[in-house]
Write an enzyme that holds these catalytic residues in place. Structure first.
Site, short mmCIF file in Angstrom:
data_model
loop_
_atom_site.label_atom_id
_atom_site.label_comp_id
_atom_site.label_asym_id
_atom_site.label_seq_id
_atom_site.Cartn_x
_atom_site.Cartn_y
_atom_site.Cartn_z
N GLY A 17 1.33 3.61 0.22
CA GLY A 17 2.11 4.70 0.81
C GLY A 17 2.92 5.41 -0.27
NE ARG A 90 -8.24 -7.33 1.01
CZ ARG A 90 -7.22 -7.26 0.16
NH1 ARG A 90 -7.18 -8.05 -0.91
NH2 ARG A 90 -6.24 -6.41 0.35
CG ASP A 127 2.36 -5.84 -1.08
OD1 ASP A 127 2.06 -4.64 -0.93
OD2 ASP A 127 2.50 -6.63 -0.13
CB THR A 149 7.61 -0.58 -1.98
OG1 THR A 149 7.87 -0.69 -0.58
CG2 THR A 149 8.49 -1.59 -2.69
CG ASP A 151 8.31 -1.04 2.87
OD1 ASP A 151 8.79 -0.07 3.47
OD2 ASP A 151 7.10 -1.32 2.89
CG ASP A 153 7.89 -5.17 0.50
OD1 ASP A 153 7.74 -4.41 -0.49
OD2 ASP A 153 7.08 -5.21 1.45
NE ARG A 195 3.18 -3.67 5.44
CZ ARG A 195 2.34 -3.30 6.42
NH1 ARG A 195 2.39 -2.08 6.91
NH2 ARG A 195 1.47 -4.14 6.91
O1 F6P Z 1 5.02 0.30 2.77
C1 F6P Z 1 5.55 1.54 3.01
C2 F6P Z 1 5.40 1.92 4.44
O2 F6P Z 1 6.04 3.15 4.57
C3 F6P Z 1 5.91 0.88 5.45
O3 F6P Z 1 7.30 0.88 5.57
C4 F6P Z 1 5.15 1.30 6.68
O4 F6P Z 1 4.93 0.23 7.57
C5 F6P Z 1 3.83 1.75 6.13
O5 F6P Z 1 4.04 2.12 4.79
C6 F6P Z 1 3.23 2.92 6.89
O6 F6P Z 1 2.03 3.26 6.32
P1 F6P Z 1 1.11 4.48 6.79
O7 F6P Z 1 1.27 5.53 5.74
O8 F6P Z 1 -0.26 3.91 6.82
O9 F6P Z 1 1.57 4.95 8.13
#
Ligand code: F6P
Length: 370
Positions: A17, A90, A127, A149, A151, A153, A195
């Site tokens: 993301g 993968r 990650d 990120t 997040d 994390d 997340r």
């Molecule tokens: O990891 C970053 C994040 O924004 C998370 O907080 C969220 O769950 C996820 O990506 C959303 O991803 P997508 O772009 O697939 O909606």
């Protein structure tokens, strides 16, 4: 004694993301590399530009120089594009029976780097991307990783860029919800991304003095949340703000998942709606839910995130110049250092429930629904 091989050409890639600050990394890395006389290309959309060049008018690689990276430090997103599906480690391949089988296509990916005379890769990601980076490193590709990120994390770095911007924006949104919640005497439930970690919810919740914060690290009891709201009501506070991390779960339940597409991680979300519905039922108070979602990822990075992004980008180039490989740039205040990619990907960094921010929240009377 082995000497550092000469670099002529490097590639940059952004995966997973997007996060505010990616363009600052791209700018700093490009300018620092060009200053050393290296050619720089950006791979479009993670590694898709290399794996599927036929999909792109420009062949999937963008030449990066001072001109292409001009004026992007303050912009959100990534100028080279990103993706969070189709990890080459993968890669989902459709089977005759309609199912999918994961294939490791990293040998093919590495061959494409060689084909384009790319000596080293700076890959910027979370990650998933950094685990892939470690895999590519073990297969002989020269890789330096940059952590990204919203997040927060990722382990082995004090912070990543994107998180500060997300927290600042969430805080501003919650501040705005206060006046409308107070005017109507309502419960406002605010769902934020993050997340399986509660960093965004906790930090934005504390900064905006929310009444309840629900995070994945502490499974909640909805009756305890309702009790907190009733206590406020008895004290004359007719409204309440409840911040819910998308990965929060009840003591007797699971994380709420929106769905899962082929080649992608499961999509979290929907817990805000569930909490709002249950609180309305239990307390009888009018409740509204706001999902901040991707708004947390968009927009201009804060000064902190720009600075971290620029520092990470330049540090990645210095790492290559020093001959370092298989490492991730890490923020270790007051400086930036390097850690093995393997160590960086070994565990997810969640909120320590005895951290001082948690203790502060508890001292302020905030409820975690426990
Ligand atoms: O990891 C970053 C994040 O924004 C998370 O907080 C969220 O769950 C996820 O990506 C959303 O991803 P997508 O772009 O697939 O909606």
């Amino acid at each position: 004694m082995s000497s550092t091989p000469t670099i002529r050409r490097i590639a940059l890639s952004t995966g997973g993301g997007d996060a505010p600050g990616l363009n600052a990394v791209i700018r700093a890395a490009t300018i620092a590399a060009r200053a050393r006389g290296w050619d720089v290309v950006g791979i479009r959309d993670g590694f898709n530009g290399l794996m599927f060049p036929e999909r792109y008018i420009d062949g999937g690689l963008i030449r990066l120089d001072r001109t292409t990276v001009r004026g992007i430090t303050h912009t959100g997103g990534t100028i080279i594009g990103t993706t969070n599906r189709g990890n080459p480690m993968r890669f989902p391949v459709p089977q005759a029976d309609g199912s999918y089988r994961d294939e490791d296509r990293t040998d093919e990916l590495i061959a494409r780097f060689r084909m384009h005379d790319i000596d080293a890769l700076v890959t910027i990601g979370g990650d998933g991307s950094l685990t892939l980076a470690d895999h590519l490193h073990r297969k002989g590709l020269w890789v330096v990783g940059v952590p990204k990120t919203i997040d927060n994390d990722l382990d082995k770095t004090e912070a990543t860029f994107g998180f500060d911007t997300a927290v600042a924006f969430a805080t501003e949104c919650i501040d705005r919800l206060n006046s409308t919640a107070a005017s109507h005497g309502r419960i406002m439930v605010v769902e934020v991304m993050g997340r399986y970690a509660g960093w965004i919810a906790l930090n934005a919740g504390v900064a905006s003095a929310a009444d309840v914060v629900l995070i994945p690290e502490i499974p909640y009891d909805i009756n305890k949340v309702a009790q907190k709201i009733r206590e406020r009501q008895s004290a004359g506070r007719l409204f309440s703000i409840v911040v819910v991390a998308e990965g929060a779960k009840p003591v007797d339940g699971n994380v709420t998942v929106r769905g899962k597409s082929v080649g992608q991680a499961e999509r979290l979300g929907g817990i805000g709606e569930k909490v709002a519905h249950e609180l309305e039922e239990i307390t009888g108070k009018e409740t509204r839910v706001v999902v901040l979602g991707h708004l947390l990822r968009g927009g201009s990075p804060t000064a902190f995130d720009r600075l971290v992004g620029l520092r990470f980008g330049a540090a990645a180039i210095r790492a290559l110049e020093e001959g370092q490989r298989g490492v991730m740039v890490s923020l270790t205040p007051p400086t930036v250092s390097y850690v093995p990619l393997e160590a960086a990907c070994s565990r997810m960094k969640t909120v320590p429930i005895d951290s001082d921010t948690m203790l502060t929240a508890r001292d302020m009377g905030m409820s975690f629904g426990d």
